[in-house]
Write an enzyme that holds these catalytic residues in place. Structure first.
Site: not given
Length: 523
Positions: A264, A301
């Site tokens: 990720e 994020c």
């Protein structure tokens, strides 16, 4: 007491190699004790131990794996009085944030325990034999997901608990029956050791093979590279930068036996504001997004780093409100001076583009990060998609578009994202209907009238997305579907039932939801 030594399953690392210390980002002071980087021999030992434990752990039923996960959560909660202050010292995160993250970590451990205990995640499928079928008889076919084997997990910088040693990658891998070797993040080694020792205690408490878990320290990248290249590792979990994820993908693909890397790597998380929403509540939207941009000093994020809208009076009101809201937020310590420096460099790089101008860009230094609010136009974003690249920190770029068509073209020009957000009112339904297919193709999670920060841990959550947001668009790193990353389907043909796992017995002794001859049910 912290030892600063790697945990090699039932053994311990040794002092000596490349010692380093954690640093308090708020004070700039080093924290004791020194942590000793794992040697190549210790990396090999950890993986070999995990490999030896893998068949035993895979053979354990879901109830035993669930007991381990619940024991880890208990141990973390029992250690909170020592763990929380250490996390705060290594990260400069406030106590409320750290305790909330600890609660989330324990919740997801217990959530995966329920998944392991219930057991239907293995996706058992049975096709009953038909010896009379023409032109050929049908064999007895039964399949299910089986553990891959030892998994390498990389602790994340921005979530020292929930995406680190006992975070979602570790929880899902253990729930699926895979031993885990964690490479601790060098920004918070003390926190990592406390969590690692809690996991080791839980493994001992539940009577499982001690070598199902190891923790390795390293100030740099050598240990991580050696871990990914070790032939005993079967998959990798990573949360971090695009550059770091790419490096791991290169190492994994260059192996004689390539392995999957579930990385990720973040994204710009575009927020699209449509006309009626923007004209009716620009100040409210600005307040919501300002809080999202600056939450945790922008170190999420899912921070909304890109905002798109069509030029008009509503957009001007939004500009003014967002600039005013961000101006009230003082610079704050980021997780490390290197992250703060990279953030400031990214903002300066954007400001150097002739098409970009600033509404707010406060100076800061050291480990401090200050809010930044910059703007460009839709035509320039389409010509220069690099303007939309993630800058990790409390900054955002507004993209003012001429009309709806340019807005749509901007969305089509963007690379894969973790999230895409749409603000709308009923009067925007027509354009929203046209944009929704683009948003679905663009992101792993599409949300309406909100902020993308705050990733719910549940069964339906998807925290992933197309490249370059992640390396595996079919997977998620949050939510119970994450367990499937660490398993592969195996089909058993004409195998005597006595040799099959109970999940595939015709009597369904575990009471699982299964597919039998194409029909789903508890049969």
């Amino acid at each position: 007491m912290l030892l600063g030594l790697s945990i090699l399953g039932s053994a311990s690392g040794q002092p000596g190699r490349a010692p380093f210390k954690a640093m308090n980002p708020a004070t700039g002071l080093e924290l004791d004790p020194p942590f000793h980087s794992a040697s190549p021999e210790e990396v090999d030992q950890a993986v070999r131990r995990a490999r030896a434990a893998a068949p035993l752990f895979a053979a354990c039923d879901g109830a035993r794996r669930a007991a381990l996960l619940r024991a880890i959560a208990r141990e973390l909660e029992l250690d909170a009085a020592e763990l929380v202050p250490r996390v705060m010292a290594e990260t400069a995160l406030p106590e409320g944030r750290v305790r909330g993250e600890l609660d989330r970590t324990c919740f997801q451990l217990r959530l995966f325990a329920t998944v392991a205990d219930e057991g239907s995640w293995v996706d058992a499928r049975l096709d009953t034999p038909d010896p009379a079928r023409h032109p050929l008889p049908r064999p007895d076919l039964r399949s299910m997901l089986r553990p891959l084997g030892p998994v390498a997990v990389f602790g994340a910088s921005n979530f020292p608990l929930a995406f680190s040693v006992a975070g979602g990658d570790t929880a899902s891998a253990l729930a699926g029956g895979c031993p885990v070797v964690v490479k601790a993040h060098p920004l918070h080694p003390g926190s990592s050791e406390r969590v690692g020792r809690a996991i080791s205690r839980a493994v001992a408490e539940t009577g499982l093979p001690q070598d199902v878990f190891s923790l390795l320290f390293d100030a740099g990248h050598q240990v991580g590279a050696a871990l990914v290249q070790h032939p005993g590792i079967r998959a990798v979990g990573f949360t971090g930068s695009f550059r770091g994820g790419q490096a791991l993908l290169g190492l994994a693909s260059a192996r004689s036996t390539p392995i999957p890397v579930y990385a990720e790597m973040g994204s710009g998380n575009p927020v699209v504001m449509l006309e009626h929403a923007l004209s009716s509540r620009p100040e409210a939207i600005a307040q919501t997004l300002a809080a999202s941009i600056t939450q945790g000093v922008g170190q999420f994020c899912t921070c909304p780093g890109l905002i798109l809208a069509v030029e008009g009076s509503g957009l001007q009101r939004f500009r003014d409100a967002l600039a005013a809201a961000l101006a009230t937020v003082a610079p704050a310590p980021m997780l490390g001076e290197g992250l703060a420096r990279a953030y400031r460099d990214g903002i300066e790089r954007l400001k150097a583009d002739p098409s970009v101008h600033g509404h707010l860009s406060s100076p800061s230094s050291g480990s401090l990060g200050a809010p930044a609010f910059l703007e460009t136009n839709g035509a320039q974003l389409i010509l220069h998609p690099e303007l939309a690249e993630e800058i990790f920190g409390p900054g955002t770029l507004l993209v003012a578009c001429r009309d709806d068509r340019e807005l749509e073209a901007c969305l089509q020009s963007l690379p894969g994202q973790l999230t895409a957000t749409l603000w709308m009112e009923p009067g925007d339904l027509g354009l929203a209907t046209r944009l929704l297919p683009h948003l679905q193709e663009l992101a792993g999670r599409v949300l309406f009238n909100g902020a993308p920060t705050g990733v719910e841990v549940g069964h339906a959550m998807v925290h992933g997305g197309p490249w370059p947001a992640t390396s595996a668009p079919h997977a998620t790193s949050v939510g119970t579907l994450a367990i499937r990353r660490w398993a592969r389907p195996v089909c058993f043909q004409n195998v005597p039932e006595a040799l099959l796992p109970p999940e595939l017995h015709h009597a369904n002794p575990l009471g699982l939801w299964r597919q039998v001859d194409g029909a789903f049910g508890k049969h």
